[in-house]
Design a protein around this motif. Structure first.
Motif, PDB file in Angstrom:
ATOM      1  N   ARG A 113       8.255  13.093   3.074  1.00 12.49           N
ATOM      2  CA  ARG A 113       8.795  11.726   3.058  1.00 12.49           C
ATOM      3  C   ARG A 113       8.014  10.845   2.095  1.00 12.49           C
ATOM      4  O   ARG A 113       8.602  10.067   1.333  1.00 12.49           O
ATOM      5  CB  ARG A 113       8.780  11.138   4.463  1.00 12.49           C
ATOM      6  CG  ARG A 113       9.457   9.775   4.514  1.00 12.49           C
ATOM      7  CD  ARG A 113       9.592   9.250   5.919  1.00 12.49           C
ATOM      8  NE  ARG A 113      10.493  10.115   6.663  1.00 12.49           N
ATOM      9  CZ  ARG A 113      10.387  10.382   7.954  1.00 12.49           C
ATOM     10  NH1 ARG A 113       9.414   9.849   8.657  1.00 12.49           N
ATOM     11  NH2 ARG A 113      11.240  11.167   8.556  1.00 12.49           N
ATOM     12  N   VAL A 114       6.702  10.953   2.110  1.00 13.41           N
ATOM     13  CA  VAL A 114       5.867  10.176   1.185  1.00 13.41           C
ATOM     14  C   VAL A 114       6.201  10.562  -0.252  1.00 13.41           C
ATOM     15  O   VAL A 114       6.330   9.701  -1.130  1.00 13.41           O
ATOM     16  CB  VAL A 114       4.370  10.405   1.485  1.00 13.41           C
ATOM     17  CG1 VAL A 114       3.497   9.771   0.426  1.00 13.41           C
ATOM     18  CG2 VAL A 114       4.017   9.892   2.865  1.00 13.41           C
ATOM     19  N   MET A 115       6.353  11.863  -0.482  1.00 15.28           N
ATOM     20  CA  MET A 115       6.676  12.322  -1.843  1.00 15.28           C
ATOM     21  C   MET A 115       8.036  11.806  -2.286  1.00 15.28           C
ATOM     22  O   MET A 115       8.241  11.525  -3.474  1.00 15.28           O
ATOM     23  CB  MET A 115       6.616  13.843  -1.926  1.00 15.28           C
ATOM     24  CG  MET A 115       5.213  14.390  -1.860  1.00 15.28           C
ATOM     25  SD  MET A 115       5.097  16.153  -2.215  1.00 15.28           S
ATOM     26  CE  MET A 115       5.889  16.868  -0.804  1.00 15.28           C
ATOM     27  N   LEU A 116       8.982  11.663  -1.354  1.00 19.84           N
ATOM     28  CA  LEU A 116      10.285  11.106  -1.734  1.00 19.84           C
ATOM     29  C   LEU A 116      10.130   9.673  -2.222  1.00 19.84           C
ATOM     30  O   LEU A 116      10.729   9.287  -3.227  1.00 19.84           O
ATOM     31  CB  LEU A 116      11.272  11.165  -0.571  1.00 19.84           C
ATOM     32  CG  LEU A 116      12.611  10.479  -0.866  1.00 19.84           C
ATOM     33  CD1 LEU A 116      13.323  11.151  -2.035  1.00 19.84           C
ATOM     34  CD2 LEU A 116      13.479  10.464   0.363  1.00 19.84           C
ATOM     35  N   TRP A 117       9.308   8.881  -1.548  1.00 19.17           N
ATOM     36  CA  TRP A 117       9.110   7.505  -1.989  1.00 19.17           C
ATOM     37  C   TRP A 117       8.361   7.462  -3.318  1.00 19.17           C
ATOM     38  O   TRP A 117       8.590   6.552  -4.129  1.00 19.17           O
ATOM     39  CB  TRP A 117       8.423   6.686  -0.906  1.00 19.17           C
ATOM     40  CG  TRP A 117       9.368   6.479   0.250  1.00 19.17           C
ATOM     41  CD1 TRP A 117       9.253   6.993   1.503  1.00 19.17           C
ATOM     42  CD2 TRP A 117      10.603   5.757   0.219  1.00 19.17           C
ATOM     43  NE1 TRP A 117      10.345   6.629   2.258  1.00 19.17           N
ATOM     44  CE2 TRP A 117      11.187   5.876   1.502  1.00 19.17           C
ATOM     45  CE3 TRP A 117      11.276   5.034  -0.753  1.00 19.17           C
ATOM     46  CZ2 TRP A 117      12.403   5.286   1.824  1.00 19.17           C
ATOM     47  CZ3 TRP A 117      12.498   4.443  -0.427  1.00 19.17           C
ATOM     48  CH2 TRP A 117      13.039   4.569   0.837  1.00 19.17           C
ATOM     49  N   VAL A 118       7.499   8.438  -3.575  1.00 16.34           N
ATOM     50  CA  VAL A 118       6.862   8.538  -4.891  1.00 16.34           C
ATOM     51  C   VAL A 118       7.929   8.841  -5.941  1.00 16.34           C
ATOM     52  O   VAL A 118       7.928   8.252  -7.030  1.00 16.34           O
ATOM     53  CB  VAL A 118       5.753   9.612  -4.891  1.00 16.34           C
ATOM     54  CG1 VAL A 118       5.264   9.906  -6.300  1.00 16.34           C
ATOM     55  CG2 VAL A 118       4.592   9.181  -4.001  1.00 16.34           C
ATOM     56  N   VAL A 119       8.861   9.736  -5.628  1.00 20.76           N
ATOM     57  CA  VAL A 119       9.963  10.059  -6.545  1.00 20.76           C
ATOM     58  C   VAL A 119      10.781   8.801  -6.834  1.00 20.76           C
ATOM     59  O   VAL A 119      11.114   8.510  -7.993  1.00 20.76           O
ATOM     60  CB  VAL A 119      10.863  11.173  -5.953  1.00 20.76           C
ATOM     61  CG1 VAL A 119      12.184  11.274  -6.692  1.00 20.76           C
ATOM     62  CG2 VAL A 119      10.135  12.506  -5.979  1.00 20.76           C
ATOM     63  N   VAL A 120      11.100   8.039  -5.807  1.00 21.34           N
ATOM     64  CA  VAL A 120      11.878   6.805  -5.995  1.00 21.34           C
ATOM     65  C   VAL A 120      11.101   5.827  -6.882  1.00 21.34           C
ATOM     66  O   VAL A 120      11.673   5.208  -7.795  1.00 21.34           O
ATOM     67  CB  VAL A 120      12.245   6.169  -4.633  1.00 21.34           C
ATOM     68  CG1 VAL A 120      12.823   4.775  -4.812  1.00 21.34           C
ATOM     69  CG2 VAL A 120      13.212   7.065  -3.876  1.00 21.34           C
ATOM     70  N   GLY A 121       9.803   5.690  -6.643  1.00 19.91           N
ATOM     71  CA  GLY A 121       8.992   4.800  -7.474  1.00 19.91           C
ATOM     72  C   GLY A 121       8.938   5.234  -8.923  1.00 19.91           C
ATOM     73  O   GLY A 121       9.104   4.415  -9.835  1.00 19.91           O
ATOM     74  N   LEU A 122       8.728   6.523  -9.152  1.00 12.32           N
ATOM     75  CA  LEU A 122       8.716   7.038 -10.527  1.00 12.32           C
ATOM     76  C   LEU A 122      10.077   6.855 -11.199  1.00 12.32           C
ATOM     77  O   LEU A 122      10.159   6.525 -12.386  1.00 12.32           O
ATOM     78  CB  LEU A 122       8.318   8.511 -10.536  1.00 12.32           C
ATOM     79  CG  LEU A 122       6.864   8.819 -10.200  1.00 12.32           C
ATOM     80  CD1 LEU A 122       6.665  10.334 -10.033  1.00 12.32           C
ATOM     81  CD2 LEU A 122       5.949   8.273 -11.272  1.00 12.32           C
TER      82      LEU A 122
END
Length: 142
Positions: A113-122
């Motif tokens: 889930r954290v990595m998904l939000w990193v993907v969204v930010g990138l």
């Protein structure tokens, strides 16, 4: 007057509780939407590549036909389509890296889930760098 012993009543068995497998990552939350978006962007990229190969192959058949087809792409609608294509490629690439990490990194499922939000930010940062310049080019702001 003595009463006859009561017959035991038949009790319906309780339905078994549905158990969700412990290893399931996606339960309809962010991970599920990421899964859907990854598939949709993959299909869109596939169809773009199909059209791209077909229209590029026209150069071997007739350079004039190729120039005519490429000329039809030079309009604002196709410029917005190009922006959508870049968005699909950027999301698909970043989310693909996330999927690889979830699959092959031992702590990946815990941090998916954290990595998904990193993907969204990138994705947002990348598109914020791309879109203004591209849209100025499409709508003649250069």
């Amino acid at each position: 007057m003595p009463t006859a012993p009561a017959e035991p009543r038949a009790v319906a068995p309780r339905p078994a509780k549905k158990r969700t497998p412990g290893g399931t990552l996606y339960r309809g939350r962010e991970g599920m939407w990421s899964w859907v978006a990854h598939r949709v962007t993959g299909v869109l990229i596939f169809f773009f590549l199909l059209v791209h190969v077909l229209d590029t192959s026209l150069v071997r058949v007739s350079p004039e036909a190729y120039d005519a087809v490429i000329g039809t792409y030079k309009n604002p609608i196709m410029g917005l389509g190009e922006a959508g294509l870049v968005a699909a490629i950027v999301f698909h690439a970043f989310n693909g890296i996330r999927i690889i990490l979830v699959d092959f990194w031992s702590k990946g499922p815990r941090y998916q889930r954290v990595m998904l939000w990193v993907v969204v930010g990138l994705f947002v940062v990348t598109m914020a760098g791309f879109l203004p310049r591209h849209l100025m080019h499409v709508f003649g702001g250069e």
